[in-house]
Design a protein around this motif. Structure first.
Motif, mmCIF file in Angstrom:
data_model
loop_
_atom_site.group_PDB
_atom_site.id
_atom_site.type_symbol
_atom_site.label_atom_id
_atom_site.label_comp_id
_atom_site.label_asym_id
_atom_site.label_seq_id
_atom_site.Cartn_x
_atom_site.Cartn_y
_atom_site.Cartn_z
ATOM 1 N N PRO A 64 0.818 -1.220 0.000
ATOM 2 C CA PRO A 64 0.000 0.000 0.000
ATOM 3 C C PRO A 64 0.850 1.267 0.000
ATOM 4 C CG PRO A 64 -0.914 -1.612 1.523
ATOM 5 C CD PRO A 64 0.398 -2.161 1.062
ATOM 6 N N GLU A 65 1.975 1.252 0.689
ATOM 7 C CA GLU A 65 2.844 2.424 0.737
ATOM 8 C C GLU A 65 3.461 2.711 -0.629
ATOM 9 O OE1 GLU A 65 2.252 0.621 4.606
ATOM 10 O OE2 GLU A 65 3.071 -0.226 2.748
ATOM 11 N N ASP A 66 3.929 1.648 -1.300
ATOM 12 C CA ASP A 66 4.524 1.843 -2.621
ATOM 13 C C ASP A 66 3.462 2.190 -3.661
ATOM 14 O OD1 ASP A 66 7.263 1.515 -2.095
ATOM 15 O OD2 ASP A 66 7.048 -0.661 -2.039
ATOM 16 N N GLU A 67 2.266 1.635 -3.514
ATOM 17 C CA GLU A 67 1.195 1.996 -4.443
ATOM 18 C C GLU A 67 0.832 3.468 -4.287
ATOM 19 O OE1 GLU A 67 -3.061 0.310 -6.089
ATOM 20 O OE2 GLU A 67 -1.878 -0.876 -4.681
ATOM 21 N N ALA A 68 0.900 3.997 -3.052
ATOM 22 C CA ALA A 68 0.645 5.427 -2.836
ATOM 23 C C ALA A 68 1.703 6.273 -3.532
ATOM 24 C CB ALA A 68 0.617 5.728 -1.342
ATOM 25 N N LEU A 69 2.973 5.805 -3.514
ATOM 26 C CA LEU A 69 4.035 6.521 -4.224
ATOM 27 C C LEU A 69 3.791 6.513 -5.733
ATOM 28 C CD1 LEU A 69 7.194 5.296 -2.276
ATOM 29 C CD2 LEU A 69 6.124 7.557 -2.157
ATOM 30 N N LEU A 70 3.302 5.390 -6.255
ATOM 31 C CA LEU A 70 2.974 5.329 -7.681
ATOM 32 C C LEU A 70 1.846 6.305 -8.018
ATOM 33 C CD1 LEU A 70 3.224 1.474 -8.254
ATOM 34 C CD2 LEU A 70 4.601 3.201 -9.409
ATOM 35 N N ARG A 71 0.814 6.344 -7.171
ATOM 36 C CA ARG A 71 -0.294 7.283 -7.422
ATOM 37 C C ARG A 71 0.197 8.722 -7.383
ATOM 38 N NH1 ARG A 71 -3.244 3.723 -4.069
ATOM 39 N NH2 ARG A 71 -2.961 5.155 -2.297
ATOM 40 N N GLN A 72 1.082 9.036 -6.438
ATOM 41 C CA GLN A 72 1.640 10.386 -6.368
ATOM 42 C C GLN A 72 2.401 10.745 -7.638
ATOM 43 O OE1 GLN A 72 4.011 10.703 -2.782
ATOM 44 N NE2 GLN A 72 2.309 10.026 -1.474
ATOM 45 N N ALA A 73 2.986 9.732 -8.263
ATOM 46 C CA ALA A 73 3.710 9.950 -9.520
ATOM 47 C C ALA A 73 2.779 9.906 -10.726
ATOM 48 C CB ALA A 73 4.807 8.898 -9.674
ATOM 49 N N GLY A 74 1.463 9.771 -10.484
ATOM 50 C CA GLY A 74 0.500 9.749 -11.579
ATOM 51 C C GLY A 74 0.413 8.429 -12.295
ATOM 52 N N ILE A 75 0.738 7.340 -11.599
ATOM 53 C CA ILE A 75 0.758 6.011 -12.215
ATOM 54 C C ILE A 75 -0.252 5.123 -11.506
ATOM 55 C CG2 ILE A 75 2.194 4.017 -12.804
ATOM 56 C CD1 ILE A 75 4.647 5.911 -12.254
ATOM 57 N N CYS A 76 -1.149 4.498 -12.270
ATOM 58 C CA CYS A 76 -2.107 3.564 -11.676
ATOM 59 C C CYS A 76 -1.698 2.131 -12.001
ATOM 60 C CB CYS A 76 -3.525 3.844 -12.169
ATOM 61 S SG CYS A 76 -3.710 3.926 -13.945
ATOM 62 N N CYS A 77 -2.099 1.203 -11.160
ATOM 63 C CA CYS A 77 -1.711 -0.212 -11.301
ATOM 64 C C CYS A 77 -2.856 -1.047 -11.851
ATOM 65 C CB CYS A 77 -1.295 -0.788 -9.956
ATOM 66 S SG CYS A 77 0.296 -0.216 -9.357
ATOM 67 N N GLU A 78 -2.526 -1.956 -12.764
ATOM 68 C CA GLU A 78 -3.458 -2.964 -13.255
ATOM 69 C C GLU A 78 -2.728 -4.304 -13.242
ATOM 70 O OE1 GLU A 78 -6.534 -2.496 -13.814
ATOM 71 O OE2 GLU A 78 -6.705 -0.313 -14.062
ATOM 72 N N TYR A 79 -3.460 -5.374 -12.985
ATOM 73 C CA TYR A 79 -2.812 -6.680 -12.863
ATOM 74 C C TYR A 79 -3.851 -7.780 -12.981
ATOM 75 C CZ TYR A 79 -4.531 -5.506 -8.210
ATOM 76 O OH TYR A 79 -5.323 -5.102 -7.171
ATOM 77 N N LEU A 80 -3.348 -9.001 -13.187
ATOM 78 C CA LEU A 80 -4.211 -10.175 -13.156
ATOM 79 C C LEU A 80 -4.318 -10.748 -11.754
ATOM 80 C CD1 LEU A 80 -3.615 -12.513 -16.241
ATOM 81 C CD2 LEU A 80 -5.586 -11.091 -15.739
ATOM 82 N N VAL A 81 -3.186 -10.815 -11.043
ATOM 83 C CA VAL A 81 -3.152 -11.468 -9.736
ATOM 84 C C VAL A 81 -2.468 -10.551 -8.728
ATOM 85 C CG1 VAL A 81 -2.328 -13.455 -8.416
ATOM 86 C CG2 VAL A 81 -3.059 -13.755 -10.801
ATOM 87 N N LYS A 82 -3.141 -10.287 -7.619
ATOM 88 C CA LYS A 82 -2.553 -9.526 -6.513
ATOM 89 C C LYS A 82 -2.009 -10.507 -5.491
ATOM 90 C CE LYS A 82 -1.728 -5.701 -4.169
ATOM 91 N NZ LYS A 82 -0.823 -4.647 -4.672
ATOM 92 N N LEU A 83 -0.712 -10.397 -5.209
ATOM 93 C CA LEU A 83 -0.072 -11.279 -4.253
ATOM 94 C C LEU A 83 -0.061 -10.636 -2.869
ATOM 95 C CD1 LEU A 83 3.030 -12.448 -6.338
ATOM 96 C CD2 LEU A 83 0.853 -13.641 -6.032
ATOM 97 N N PRO A 84 -0.181 -11.447 -1.830
ATOM 98 C CA PRO A 84 -0.120 -10.891 -0.478
ATOM 99 C C PRO A 84 1.299 -10.472 -0.129
ATOM 100 C CG PRO A 84 -0.210 -13.282 -0.390
ATOM 101 C CD PRO A 84 -0.402 -12.899 -1.836
#
Length: 378
Positions: free
Chosen positions: A173-193
């Protein structure tokens, strides 16, 4: 339609003597490290492509990452339409006449990557979305650094929707927030824990793959016009590229004297994976039992522990640089093997070493299809 989960897309291996990252996430459906039906591999890749096409219908530029995501990027880009441009990074040295952007994938065994920027400005002008595609995303740091570098050179990138797409995603979640701050959204087939993969492989004792003994064979060659395709390292429109790969696959399938209804291995070489998958899929449609995978730069530990994915391996000289070591894992016996490469090198040193490895496992009917017009055969 298959449902993709951690159970069917993830095996955990230990890298051989890599101090940066001890583990490797191995996808058994990816046709890279492990042999798999080409139809199953393409189904998974296209499932991601269809998801991207539904969510980003205006996307017409996909940037794939070498070496493991070159086929995933092509298959996904094909789902985005005939005019979608596919461009993938490379670790190969190419002519300085082109404009290359360099960046580093810090945790990798081969950190330096380049992206051809000759037509990047034109590609950006024709899309509202840029999709950056990898096999798995762990932190997004490499991508954030790359995009920051691209934005400095191409201000138009700041006006685009940016997507970090992957088969597997284990971004915190912390790294995904950094990606959002950089204007990047994530898409994927499988989310790993979130879990400690380093600890998970810590007690696995592995050995290095052994060098292949070169075969004492002589290859003959003949010209087969129609094997030429574009090169996604420089950028290709996927409609044209897919047709070229399909035509080359059909012509090669007709030209190869394969045993009727036998087990056939189709091997790509390093970054050249999509053409091998296309040939494998064509042979599968013709009734053969086909398995596809590819040589790789990744040094992965070999272990016979139950459940461990890499049970055997061989070291080979690269088809692209004879001074470089590459690897091939989980070989088996086949009725025939077809090696597919886009190397510009006409020599067969790497092929002779690979032939020795294949013959050691009982495969004696071996072909080599090189992009352009060459078919080599025993």
């Amino acid at each position: 339609m298959p449902i993709y989960t951690q159970e069917n897309t993830l095996r955990l291996a230990r890298r051989y003597r890599n101090a940066k990252r001890a583990y490797l996430l191995v996808n058994p459906l990816q046709a890279k490290h492990l042999p798999v039906s080409p139809a199953a591999a393409l189904d998974m890749m296209e499932a991601l492509g269809r998801r991207l096409a539904e969510r980003y219908p205006g996307a017409s530029l996909v940037v794939g990452f070498a070496e493991t995501a070159t086929a995933i990027g092509a298959a996904a880009a094909r789902c985005l339409g005939e005019a979608c441009v596919y461009l993938h990074t490379t670790r190969e040295p190419f002519s300085p006449d082109e404009h290359w952007i360099s960046f580093c994938e810090e945790h990798s065994h081969a950190v330096e990557q380049t992206l051809c920027a000759d037509h990047l400005e034109a590609y950006l002008a024709r899309t509202d979305t840029v999709i950056f595609l990898d096999d798995e995303i762990s932190t997004g740091k490499t991508l954030r650094n790359m995009i920051a570098q691209l934005r400095e050179r191409y201000p138009a990138l700041g006006e685009k929707t940016l997507v970090a797409a992957s088969i597997l995603n284990r971004v915190s979640p912390e790294d995904e927030a950094l990606l959002r701050q950089a204007g990047i959204c994530c898409e994927y087939l499988v989310k790993l824990p979130q879990q400690d993969y380093t600890a998970a492989v810590a007690d696995i004792a592995v050995e290095e793959a052994q060098a292949a003994a070169p075969a004492e064979v002589t290859f003959r060659s003949r010209t087969l016009p129609g094997l030429e395709t574009g090169d996604p390292r420089w950028g290709v429109e996927m409609g044209t590229y897919a047709r070229q790969c399909g035509q080359a696959a059909r012509m090669a399938a007709e030209a190869l004297d394969l045993p009727a209804a036998g087990r056939v291995l189709v091997l790509g070489t390093e970054e050249c994976m999509y053409p091998a998958l296309m040939l494998g899929a064509e042979l599968e449609r013709r009734g053969y039992t086909v398995r596809c995978h590819a040589t790789t730069r990744s040094p992965i530990g070999v272990c016979d522990r139950p459940g461990y994915p890499i049970r055997c391996g061989v070291k080979l000289p690269s088809f692209y640089d004879p001074a470089r070591t590459t690897y091939l894992y989980d070989l088996d016996r086949y009725d025939a093997a077809v090696v597919v490469s886009d190397t510009p090198r006409p020599d067969t040193d790497a092929l002779v070493a690979l032939t020795g490895a294949l013959m050691a496992y009982g495969t004696e009917k071996i072909y080599y299809v090189r992009r352009g017009s060459d078919v080599w055969y025993l």
